[in-house]
Design an enzyme around this catalytic site. Structure first.
Site, PDB file in Angstrom:
ATOM      1  N   ARG A 152       0.834  -1.214   0.000  1.00 18.93           N
ATOM      2  CA  ARG A 152       0.000   0.000   0.000  1.00 18.93           C
ATOM      3  C   ARG A 152       0.866   1.260   0.000  1.00 18.93           C
ATOM      4  NH1 ARG A 152      -3.120  -1.515   4.097  1.00 18.93           N
ATOM      5  NH2 ARG A 152      -4.920  -2.124   2.905  1.00 18.93           N
ATOM      6  N   TYR A 153       1.946   1.241   0.734  1.00 12.31           N
ATOM      7  CA  TYR A 153       2.880   2.374   0.826  1.00 12.31           C
ATOM      8  C   TYR A 153       4.198   1.959   0.168  1.00 12.31           C
ATOM      9  CZ  TYR A 153      -0.302   3.590   4.658  1.00 12.31           C
ATOM     10  OH  TYR A 153      -1.405   3.861   5.411  1.00 12.31           O
ATOM     11  N   ARG A 169       7.050  -0.088   2.442  1.00 14.87           N
ATOM     12  CA  ARG A 169       6.759  -1.254   3.283  1.00 14.87           C
ATOM     13  C   ARG A 169       5.694  -2.125   2.635  1.00 14.87           C
ATOM     14  NH1 ARG A 169       3.616   3.229   6.659  1.00 14.87           N
ATOM     15  NH2 ARG A 169       4.911   4.383   5.225  1.00 14.87           N
ATOM     16  N   CYS A 213      -5.498 -17.959  13.320  1.00  7.49           N
ATOM     17  CA  CYS A 213      -5.168 -17.226  14.555  1.00  7.49           C
ATOM     18  C   CYS A 213      -5.319 -18.159  15.741  1.00  7.49           C
ATOM     19  CB  CYS A 213      -6.122 -16.050  14.749  1.00  7.49           C
ATOM     20  SG  CYS A 213      -6.017 -14.824  13.460  1.00  7.49           S
ATOM     21  N   CYS A 215     -11.232 -13.023  17.296  1.00  5.07           N
ATOM     22  CA  CYS A 215     -11.795 -11.861  17.981  1.00  5.07           C
ATOM     23  C   CYS A 215     -13.118 -11.503  17.305  1.00  5.07           C
ATOM     24  CB  CYS A 215     -10.832 -10.684  17.896  1.00  5.07           C
ATOM     25  SG  CYS A 215      -9.147 -11.135  18.397  1.00  5.07           S
ATOM     26  N   CYS A 224     -12.960  -8.642  14.644  1.00  5.69           N
ATOM     27  CA  CYS A 224     -11.805  -8.661  13.739  1.00  5.69           C
ATOM     28  C   CYS A 224     -12.083  -7.929  12.428  1.00  5.69           C
ATOM     29  CB  CYS A 224     -11.422 -10.104  13.438  1.00  5.69           C
ATOM     30  SG  CYS A 224     -10.063 -10.229  12.269  1.00  5.69           S
ATOM     31  N   ARG A 261     -10.417  -8.425   9.780  1.00  8.74           N
ATOM     32  CA  ARG A 261     -10.252  -9.379   8.675  1.00  8.74           C
ATOM     33  C   ARG A 261     -11.112 -10.610   8.923  1.00  8.74           C
ATOM     34  NH1 ARG A 261      -4.108  -8.286   8.779  1.00  8.74           N
ATOM     35  NH2 ARG A 261      -3.924  -6.622   7.257  1.00  8.74           N
ATOM     36  N   ASP A 307     -12.853  -0.805  12.745  1.00 12.27           N
ATOM     37  CA  ASP A 307     -13.121  -0.731  11.303  1.00 12.27           C
ATOM     38  C   ASP A 307     -14.561  -1.092  10.965  1.00 12.27           C
ATOM     39  OD1 ASP A 307     -10.510  -0.050  10.280  1.00 12.27           O
ATOM     40  OD2 ASP A 307      -9.869  -2.006  11.026  1.00 12.27           O
ATOM     41  N   ASP A 328      -8.234   3.452   9.686  1.00 11.35           N
ATOM     42  CA  ASP A 328      -7.948   2.965   8.334  1.00 11.35           C
ATOM     43  C   ASP A 328      -9.090   3.445   7.452  1.00 11.35           C
ATOM     44  OD1 ASP A 328      -5.799   1.139   7.301  1.00 11.35           O
ATOM     45  OD2 ASP A 328      -6.075   0.333   9.330  1.00 11.35           O
ATOM     46  N   LYS A 336      -3.938   4.501   6.486  1.00 13.27           N
ATOM     47  CA  LYS A 336      -4.248   4.831   7.875  1.00 13.27           C
ATOM     48  C   LYS A 336      -3.862   6.283   8.113  1.00 13.27           C
ATOM     49  CE  LYS A 336      -2.997   1.292  10.617  1.00 13.27           C
ATOM     50  NZ  LYS A 336      -2.277   0.632   9.582  1.00 13.27           N
TER      51      LYS A 336
HETATM   52  S1  SF4 Z   1      -7.997  -9.341  15.317  1.00 15.67           S
HETATM   53 FE1  SF4 Z   1      -8.399 -10.847  13.689  1.00 15.67          FE
HETATM   54  S2  SF4 Z   1      -6.381 -11.283  12.822  1.00 15.67           S
HETATM   55 FE2  SF4 Z   1      -6.043 -10.343  14.836  1.00 15.67          FE
HETATM   56  S3  SF4 Z   1      -5.903 -12.084  16.280  1.00 15.67           S
HETATM   57 FE3  SF4 Z   1      -8.023 -11.371  16.299  1.00 15.67          FE
HETATM   58  S4  SF4 Z   1      -9.030 -12.709  14.781  1.00 15.67           S
HETATM   59 FE4  SF4 Z   1      -6.830 -12.836  14.387  1.00 15.67          FE
END
Ligand code: SF4
Length: 343
Positions: free
Chosen positions: A86-87, A90, A99, A103, A106, A108, A267, A304, A311
Site C-alpha cells: 500500500r505504501y 513497506r 489465529c 476476535c 476482527c 479481517r 473498522d 484505516d 491509515k
Molecule cells: S484481530 Fe483478527 S487477525 Fe487479529 S488475532 Fe483477532 S481474529 Fe486474528
C-alpha cells in the site's frame, strides 16, 4: 488447557449459557470461534472486557449500511497472493489465515479462520516481489497471526527476508504473547532477536485484564532477546471505551516494556457495529488521556480509511466534520479526500 473451538465447547465450559446457545448457532456458522486457555482463564464473567472480545454475540448478525467484507482494502493493493503493498517503503505479508483466537470484532473476520498457510510457491513469489522492489525497506508479517507458524518455519522465513539486502526492518503483528503466551519460547525469542533485521513485535491487546502473568513472562522473554515491543489496540465499545480502561491498559503495557503505539478506530467490518464508537467519542477519550498520561504512554489514535486508502491519525489535520451529524471528511496520506459516516 485446550482451546474452545465451538459453541458446544463454550457451553460445556460454562462460558455460554445453554439457553443462549440456539440463538448463537447462526453466529457460529458465519464466524469462527476459538478461545485459548489463557483467555478462558482471564474471563471473570460473561460480560467482562475479555469475554466480550471472544464470546459470540447475536449482535454480530446485524450488518449495517457501509460495513464491508474487506474494510481496509487489503485486496486492492495485492500484487501477488498474500502480499499487500500500500505504501512505497513497506509491505504486508499475510503468511497465514489462522489465529490462536478469533476476535469478535476482527477487521479481517471474512478472511481469517481457514486452516493453512501460504504455500512454499506463494512465499517464493511474495519474497521475489520484495527483492525486485528495493524501495521496500520494511516487511510486516501478519495474517491471521504469523506466530502460529512453527518456530522452524518462522526461523526460515526470517532468514529469507533477512537475505534480501534492501529490507531493514521486520515487523511482526501478533496477539500470541497475550492470548497464547506459552508459544513464546526462548527459541522463538532468540530467532527474532538474532536476526540482522531490526525486529519490532507489535502486540495486539485491548484491556489490562488480558495481560496475565503468562503474558508478562512472554513479553519479558521478547524484551530479553532485545526486541522492540509496541502495542496496537482497538477502541471497542463495552471493552475499553473509558478513560480508566485505556489508562489501565497503557500503564500495564509500559510496566511490561511495551510502548503503546496505535489505538485503532474500530473498522467497518460486517457485524461489529456493537463494538464501534463514534469518531467524536474516540477523540474525546484521547483528549482526556492527555491529561492523565505522559507522552510515552499515549498511542496515536488512527483510522484505516475504508477502501484501502491507508491509515491516518484521527485529529483535525486529517479528520474534520463534514457538515451533517456523524459525517466526516478524511484526507489520506496522498491528499485524497474521503467521506466517512459513523455507523
Ligand atoms: S484481530 Fe483478527 S487477525 Fe487479529 S488475532 Fe483477532 S481474529 Fe486474528
Amino acid at each position: 488447557m485446550k482451546a474452545a473451538v465451538s459453541l458446544n465447547d463454550l457451553v460445556v465450559r460454562g462460558l455460554v449459557g445453554e439457553a443462549e446457545a440456539p440463538a448463537l448457532l447462526p453466529v457460529e456458522q458465519a464466524f469462527r470461534i476459538r478461545v485459548t486457555g489463557a483467555m478462558e482463564g482471564a474471563i471473570a464473567n460473561r460480560a467482562d472486557p475479555v469475554a466480550r472480545q471472544f464470546l459470540p454475540d447475536v449482535q454480530e448478525l446485524e450488518v449495517r449500511d457501509g460495513e464491508l467484507f474487506d474494510p481496509i482494502g487489503d485486496e486492492a493493493h495485492s500484487p501477488v497472493k498474500g502480499l499487500t503493498h500500500r505504501y512505497p517503503d513497506r509491505c504486508i505479508l499475510h503468511v497465514t489465515k489462522t489465529c490462536e483466537v478469533y476476535c469478535r470484532f476482527c477487521f479481517r473476520r471474512e478472511a481469517v479462520g481457514d486452516e493453512g498457510h501460504l504455500t512454499e510457491a506463494e512465499i517464493i513469489a511474495a519474497l521475489d516481489y520484495v527483492a525486485v522492489n528495493p524501495q521496500i525497506r520494511e516487511v510486516v508479517l501478519t495474517g491471521g497471526d504469523p506466530l502460529v507458524l512453527s518456530t522452524r518455519r518462522i526461523k526460515d522465513l526470517v532468514a529469507r527476508i533477512g537475505a534480501i539486502a534492501s529490507v531493514e526492518t521486520l515487523r511482526v503483528h501478533t496477539r500470541i504473547p497475550v492470548v497464547a503466551p506459552e508459544r513464546v519460547t526462548g527459541e522463538l525469542a532468540e530467532t527474532l532477536g538474532k536476526s540482522r533485521l531490526s525486529v519490532v513485535v507489535v502486540v495486539h491487546t485491548n484491556h489490562a485484564q488480558e495481560i496475565t502473568d503468562g503474558a508478562k513472562l512472554a513479553l519479558g522473554r521478547l524484551r530479553g532477546a532485545g526486541i522492540m515491543l509496541l502495542s496496537q489496540s482497538v477502541l471497542l465499545r463495552g471493552v475499553n471505551d473509558s478513560l480508566d480502561a485505556l489508562e489501565g491498559l497503557f500503564r500495564e503495557l509500559m510496566r511490561n516494556g511495551v510502548k503503546p503505539y496505535y489505538l485503532h478506530h474500530c473498522d467497518l467490518a460486517r457485524g461489529v457495529s456493537h463494538f464501534r464508537t463514534t469518531l467524536a467519542d474516540g477523540m474525546a477519550l484521547m483528549a482526556g488521556l492527555r491529561g492523565r498520561l505522559s507522552g510515552p504512554l499515549l498511542p496515536t489514535y488512527v483510522i484505516d480509511i475504508p477502501g484501502g486508502f491507508g491509515k491516518v491519525p484521527v485529529n483535525p489535520a486529517y479528520v474534520v466534520p463534514a457538515g451533517a451529524p456523524k459525517e466526516w471528511r478524511i484526507t489520506d496520506w496522498k491528499g485524497g479526500v474521503h467521506r466517512y459516516t459513523d455507523s
